[in-house]
Every structure is written in C-alpha cells, then in structure tokens.
Design a protein around this motif. Structure first.
Motif, PDB file in Angstrom:
ATOM      1  N   GLN A 108       0.789   6.300   4.020  1.00 55.15           N
ATOM      2  CA  GLN A 108       1.725   5.425   4.202  1.00 55.15           C
ATOM      3  C   GLN A 108       2.484   4.879   3.164  1.00 55.15           C
ATOM      4  O   GLN A 108       2.057   3.545   2.315  1.00 55.15           O
ATOM      5  CB  GLN A 108       1.670   4.371   5.195  1.00 55.15           C
ATOM      6  CG  GLN A 108       1.423   5.138   7.094  1.00 55.15           C
ATOM      7  CD  GLN A 108      -0.076   6.143   6.402  1.00 55.15           C
ATOM      8  OE1 GLN A 108       0.125   7.217   6.745  1.00 55.15           O
ATOM      9  NE2 GLN A 108      -1.659   5.461   6.468  1.00 55.15           N
ATOM     10  N   SER A 109       4.341   5.558   2.753  1.00 51.20           N
ATOM     11  CA  SER A 109       4.692   4.991   1.465  1.00 51.20           C
ATOM     12  C   SER A 109       5.310   2.912   1.562  1.00 51.20           C
ATOM     13  O   SER A 109       5.032   3.236   3.064  1.00 51.20           O
ATOM     14  CB  SER A 109       5.929   5.856   1.094  1.00 51.20           C
ATOM     15  OG  SER A 109       6.826   4.987   0.447  1.00 51.20           O
ATOM     16  N   ALA A 110       5.139   2.682   0.753  1.00 51.22           N
ATOM     17  CA  ALA A 110       5.598   0.659   0.784  1.00 51.22           C
ATOM     18  C   ALA A 110       7.330   1.015   0.439  1.00 51.22           C
ATOM     19  O   ALA A 110       7.739   0.112  -0.385  1.00 51.22           O
ATOM     20  CB  ALA A 110       5.363   0.260   0.097  1.00 51.22           C
ATOM     21  N   TYR A 111       8.275   1.826   0.879  1.00 48.74           N
ATOM     22  CA  TYR A 111       9.442   2.307   0.184  1.00 48.74           C
ATOM     23  C   TYR A 111      10.606   1.305   0.936  1.00 48.74           C
ATOM     24  O   TYR A 111      11.711   1.002   0.306  1.00 48.74           O
ATOM     25  CB  TYR A 111      10.239   3.750   0.726  1.00 48.74           C
ATOM     26  CG  TYR A 111      10.353   4.181   2.680  1.00 48.74           C
ATOM     27  CD1 TYR A 111      11.592   3.814   3.265  1.00 48.74           C
ATOM     28  CD2 TYR A 111       8.890   4.377   3.131  1.00 48.74           C
ATOM     29  CE1 TYR A 111      11.764   4.112   4.293  1.00 48.74           C
ATOM     30  CE2 TYR A 111       9.123   4.769   4.800  1.00 48.74           C
ATOM     31  CZ  TYR A 111      10.519   5.181   5.353  1.00 48.74           C
ATOM     32  OH  TYR A 111      10.399   5.414   6.223  1.00 48.74           O
ATOM     33  N   ASP A 112      10.311   0.683   2.333  1.00 49.83           N
ATOM     34  CA  ASP A 112      10.884  -1.088   2.098  1.00 49.83           C
ATOM     35  C   ASP A 112      12.470  -0.803   2.989  1.00 49.83           C
ATOM     36  O   ASP A 112      13.082  -1.335   1.305  1.00 49.83           O
ATOM     37  CB  ASP A 112      10.363  -2.065   1.342  1.00 49.83           C
ATOM     38  CG  ASP A 112       8.857  -2.348   1.632  1.00 49.83           C
ATOM     39  OD1 ASP A 112       8.623  -1.957   2.660  1.00 49.83           O
ATOM     40  OD2 ASP A 112       8.132  -2.630   1.662  1.00 49.83           O
ATOM     41  N   THR A 157       7.576   6.517   7.552  1.00 52.31           N
ATOM     42  CA  THR A 157       7.232   5.563   8.695  1.00 52.31           C
ATOM     43  C   THR A 157       8.467   4.844   9.347  1.00 52.31           C
ATOM     44  O   THR A 157       7.460   4.651  10.469  1.00 52.31           O
ATOM     45  CB  THR A 157       6.227   4.239   8.210  1.00 52.31           C
ATOM     46  OG1 THR A 157       6.901   4.035   6.967  1.00 52.31           O
ATOM     47  CG2 THR A 157       4.709   5.612   7.446  1.00 52.31           C
ATOM     48  N   GLU A 158       9.520   4.383   9.031  1.00 52.39           N
ATOM     49  CA  GLU A 158       9.932   3.679   9.776  1.00 52.39           C
ATOM     50  C   GLU A 158      11.225   4.288  10.503  1.00 52.39           C
ATOM     51  O   GLU A 158      11.808   3.514  11.194  1.00 52.39           O
ATOM     52  CB  GLU A 158      10.779   3.003   8.690  1.00 52.39           C
ATOM     53  CG  GLU A 158      10.480   2.439   8.072  1.00 52.39           C
ATOM     54  CD  GLU A 158      11.971   1.236   6.753  1.00 52.39           C
ATOM     55  OE1 GLU A 158      12.680   1.487   6.479  1.00 52.39           O
ATOM     56  OE2 GLU A 158      10.686   0.779   5.296  1.00 52.39           O
ATOM     57  N   GLY A 159      10.447   5.516  10.174  1.00 55.50           N
ATOM     58  CA  GLY A 159      11.860   6.216  12.029  1.00 55.50           C
ATOM     59  C   GLY A 159      12.994   6.327  11.471  1.00 55.50           C
ATOM     60  O   GLY A 159      12.945   6.510   9.786  1.00 55.50           O
ATOM     61  N   PRO A 160      13.794   7.078  11.979  1.00 57.42           N
ATOM     62  CA  PRO A 160      15.234   8.266  11.248  1.00 57.42           C
ATOM     63  C   PRO A 160      16.114   7.147  10.960  1.00 57.42           C
ATOM     64  O   PRO A 160      17.508   7.201  10.519  1.00 57.42           O
ATOM     65  CB  PRO A 160      15.267   9.357  12.819  1.00 57.42           C
ATOM     66  CG  PRO A 160      14.949   8.651  13.609  1.00 57.42           C
ATOM     67  CD  PRO A 160      13.583   8.318  12.764  1.00 57.42           C
ATOM     68  N   TYR A 200      -0.675  -0.047   1.448  1.00 56.53           N
ATOM     69  CA  TYR A 200       0.011  -1.339   1.233  1.00 56.53           C
ATOM     70  C   TYR A 200       1.558  -1.893   1.360  1.00 56.53           C
ATOM     71  O   TYR A 200       2.344  -0.766   1.229  1.00 56.53           O
ATOM     72  CB  TYR A 200      -0.362  -1.135  -0.703  1.00 56.53           C
ATOM     73  CG  TYR A 200      -0.082  -2.720  -1.329  1.00 56.53           C
ATOM     74  CD1 TYR A 200      -1.474  -3.454  -1.658  1.00 56.53           C
ATOM     75  CD2 TYR A 200       0.706  -3.390  -1.839  1.00 56.53           C
ATOM     76  CE1 TYR A 200      -2.002  -4.289  -1.906  1.00 56.53           C
ATOM     77  CE2 TYR A 200       0.595  -4.533  -2.641  1.00 56.53           C
ATOM     78  CZ  TYR A 200      -0.329  -5.171  -2.578  1.00 56.53           C
ATOM     79  OH  TYR A 200      -1.005  -6.099  -3.020  1.00 56.53           O
ATOM     80  N   SER A 201       1.574  -3.156   1.764  1.00 60.09           N
ATOM     81  CA  SER A 201       2.883  -3.161   1.642  1.00 60.09           C
ATOM     82  C   SER A 201       3.178  -3.200   3.238  1.00 60.09           C
ATOM     83  O   SER A 201       2.510  -2.753   4.134  1.00 60.09           O
ATOM     84  CB  SER A 201       3.679  -3.684   0.558  1.00 60.09           C
ATOM     85  OG  SER A 201       4.414  -4.434   0.742  1.00 60.09           O
ATOM     86  N   GLY A 202       4.614  -2.514   2.430  1.00 62.45           N
ATOM     87  CA  GLY A 202       4.678  -2.043   3.773  1.00 62.45           C
ATOM     88  C   GLY A 202       4.307  -0.579   4.353  1.00 62.45           C
ATOM     89  O   GLY A 202       4.801  -0.155   5.269  1.00 62.45           O
ATOM     90  N   GLY A 203       3.235   0.275   3.339  1.00 60.66           N
ATOM     91  CA  GLY A 203       2.611   1.486   3.947  1.00 60.66           C
ATOM     92  C   GLY A 203       1.773   0.587   4.780  1.00 60.66           C
ATOM     93  O   GLY A 203       1.213   1.098   5.536  1.00 60.66           O
TER      94      GLY A 203
END
Length: 437
Positions: A108-112, A157-160, A200-203
C-alpha cells in the motif's frame, strides 16, 4: 513463463539512475487522459461483486516516465467508496520472477494526494507528476519483495477520486484489489495465493484498515492473509489535528485531511471556514503531500475556521467524520501484526501535543499507536508485535521499519510463530470517539 531474475534489479537500477538525472524543480508533465480508468460497460457497477475485474492490460513498469524491462499487469476492478457505494478502481501487479504463484505482498503506497493523477498505477503506466514522485521512489521498496520471489500488488488505495485519509475506503480498495489479482488469469495467482499486507504512513492507513475490515468485509481474502505490517500509523485523526497544529512542516496535513475526508463522505466544509480557510482549502483541493508540506507553517484549525467554530468539536460533520475514520473503533484484525512507530517528532519540527495527545514522529501520535496495539492484544489478537523508535521521526522511522517489515513477513510466509509484545506495550491514549461540543 518464468522471467529471468536479472530483470528484477532493473527496477531499482532504473529508479536510481533516473531520479539522479531529474533536476530539482523540474516541472511535472500532466498525466494523459486514459480511458482504462473508466468503467464503460452496459451493466451497472452494482451488478458486479466487489473485486470483479472489469478491464486488463499489460505494460512496461515505468520509473519517472521511463519504461523498464519489468512488466506490470493493471486491472480495473469493482470496489466500494467510503460510503459503501460501488466504484471502479485500478491495481497494478508485478509477477514473481521465479514463477511462484503461492505468495504475494500487497504493498500500500504512501502517495498521500488529493489528485487521482498521482496514484501509483499512473506512475507505473508512465505518467509523470510531482505527487507521483513518491510512488516512483517506492519502487525501490518493491525490489526486495521481488527478489524474495513474491508477486507484488500495488492498489490505488485512495480510490478514483483520491479520498485522502478516508480509511475505510482504503481498506475496501485494498481487499478488493487482492480479490481482483487472484481472479485474473493474467496474474497467475488464484484463491489459494497467500498474501502479506505492507504499508507505511499513508500506506499504513490502507494496511491497517484492510486488516481490520477483512474478517467482515472479505472473509475470502482474510483466510489467505499471513499478516500485516505497518509503520508511521494514523489512528485517531482528531488527535493528529491537535498534534501537528502549529508545526512548521506537518501542519499542512490538517487541510489535506479535511478535504479528503470531506470528499469521501460528501461533507461541505465551506460554511465553517474563514476567508483564509476557504483560500487554503481551494489551493490544496488537488494537492499532493509534496505540494503541501511546509506550505503553511504554523497552521492551526483556528486559523482556517470561523471564530464561532474555534473548537472543531462544535462542527457536527467534523465529529461524525473523524469518528468514522478512527481505526480505534474498527474491528480487531484476526491475523498477526507488526506495528512500528517513531517518537522523535521534534526532529521534523513538531513539539509534543497537549495532555492526552503527547508526542509522536512529527505527524503520527505515538500514544495512539501504542493504544491501538494494546487494544488488539486485549481483544483477542495475541500475535501483535510493537516497536517504538524513540530516536527516529516519521521519515527516519520508514528506513528502520522497511527491512524489519520484509523480514517479519518472510517469517510469516515460512510458517514461523508470530512474536508478541502483548503485556509489554506501554500505555497509550484514549481512542474513545469524539463528543460534540
């Protein structure tokens, strides 16, 4: 067909070379319009079960827009948003270089970001954005998993609509991504493939919520999960708001989280915002964490709210929303967990918060994370390992957590008993729901 292992380091090598060649301040290219991200079928999305694959494509794994020899399978799949409504989302799969279909890591990416264009699938497909540099950088973290023979799945993960910080949506998109990856012939995996959750974090938002929701939302996925590992953990966002208030770096997360959660739950913040608050909310509505950090040093809730709403708990939609995204009110995961948290936030400019909040890593509250780990132990999960990095902040904690997380997951895949910190985790904060003022 088994791919040559020599291709695996190509991902890390390409990343290092390309990032080194990108000058500071380089303008980001706008992502291309891509019909792959839209469901255009005749049947309504609601007619499909969560995790159903809607579209499939295979392409080169890109690093900062440069194609590498590594191939990625991307899937458009049916999932649900923060309010349980059907939606279509994308996940990316890199197949094991050994041909092993029995084990996989969901990373799960922390792309935030509040911009869908910054999602990891976009970066993998070749789009280049400023916010997309984070998932590009995370490619280095995927290399060890590939070298160990895992398949790697990376959901958006954050959806579209990029509902930043809307934790339940992160959990659903992650679990349905696994359903999609194990039902698509293009990935080589099936419903017997074992998965570990990593973020990690956002992930960690996605990892923690996926682990918590899996027994009820996706029992079919839960039975194949070997464990979850997360670091830099968001637990009770109402506490984080108080902790980062006034921080020279992390205070900009306040409006980002407000925008993301409000977007996920259809909340209109404008009636409660001051003139300055409206300006900030407008400026950040499509921002990534890279855009926001340090942009409004010293920012507080009181600076962006009207005077009559100086207490955030006087805003009913705020109270309702933060209680929905407080993972302390979610079910206890049934699988082993390794949870790590930094506690030297002063290194990133954040001083300890008021009583009941305390210190953290600069953005995440250590007392909340300890409380969550203790809660899991007390509610039936005795396979929780907790590690606190008292000398590390949020960024430093990631470097310590990553190799430990990969090693911990390797032991779970090997069938080794999960270590436990239960009974030895120091006390934390109350995770009780917020009450209206």
């Amino acid at each position: 067909m088994i791919r040559k292992p020599a291709r695996v380091p190509a991902l890390a090598a390409a990343l290092a070379l390309v990032l080194a060649a990108v000058p500071a301040g380089t303008a980001a290219a706008q992502p291309s319009s891509d019909s792959f991200y839209s469901y255009d079928g005749a049947a309504p999305l609601s007619s499909f079960a969560p995790g159903t694959v809607l579209k499939t494509r295979t392409l080169s794994y890109h690093v900062v827009g440069i194609p590498t020899p590594v191939r990625a399978v991307q899937l458009l799949y049916r999932t649900t948003d923060a309010q349980g409504r059907p939606t279509a989302n994308v996940t990316s799969v890199v197949r094991s270089t050994t041909g092993d279909t029995t084990k996989a890591v969901s990373y799960q990416s922390a792309y935030d970001s509040l911009d869908p264009a910054d999602a990891p699938s976009r970066a993998i497909a070749g789009d280049v954005t400023l916010g997309g540099l984070l998932p590009n950088g995370e490619s280095l973290l995927l290399t060890p998993a590939l070298l160990l023979g895992y398949n790697v799945v990376v959901p958006d993960t954050e959806g579209p609509s990029a509902d930043f910080a809307a934790g339940p949506e992160y959990g659903a998109t992650t679990l349905d991504s696994i359903r999609a990856a194990t039902s698509s012939p293009a990935t080589g995996m099936d419903d017997r493939t074992k998965f570990g959750l990593l973020g990690y974090s956002g992930g960690a938002i996605a990892t923690g919520w996926a682990a918590a929701l899996a027994p009820g939302y996706a029992p079919d996925v839960n039975r194949n999960l070997v464990g979850f590992t997360e670091g830099g953990v968001l637990v009770d966002p109402a506490h984080n708001l108080k902790y980062v208030a006034g921080s020279p770096v992390w205070s900009s997360v306040i409006p980002m989280a407000l925008i993301g959660v409000a977007r996920g739950y259809d909340i209109d913040l404008k009636p409660y915002a001051s003139a300055y608050g409206l300006k900030v909310l407008e400026e950040l509505k499509n921002a990534s964490i890279i855009d926001a950090l340090g942009r409004y040093p010293g920012l507080t809730w009181q600076k962006i709210a009207k005077p009559e709403y100086a207490n955030p708990n006087s805003v009913p939609p705020f109270v309702a929303a933060v209680n929905r995204v407080n993972i302390g009110s979610a079910p206890t995961p049934s699988i082993p967990g390794f949870i790590a948290q930094g506690n030297a936030g002063i290194l990133e400019g954040t001083v300890a918060g008021p009583p009941g909040i305390g210190g953290g890593d600069g953005v995440m509250v250590a007392g909340d994370v300890r409380a969550l780990a203790r809660q899991y132990c007390a509610t039936g999960n005795g396979s929780i390992s907790y590690q606190q990095y008292d000398l590390l902040s949020h960024v430093g904690g990631a470097a310590a957590w990553a190799p430990a997380a990969i090693a911990w997951l390797a032991d779970r895949f090997a069938g080794k008993p999960a270590p436990s910190s239960c009974g030895r985790i120091p006390a934390g904060n109350s995770l009780a729901p917020e009450q209206p003022a």
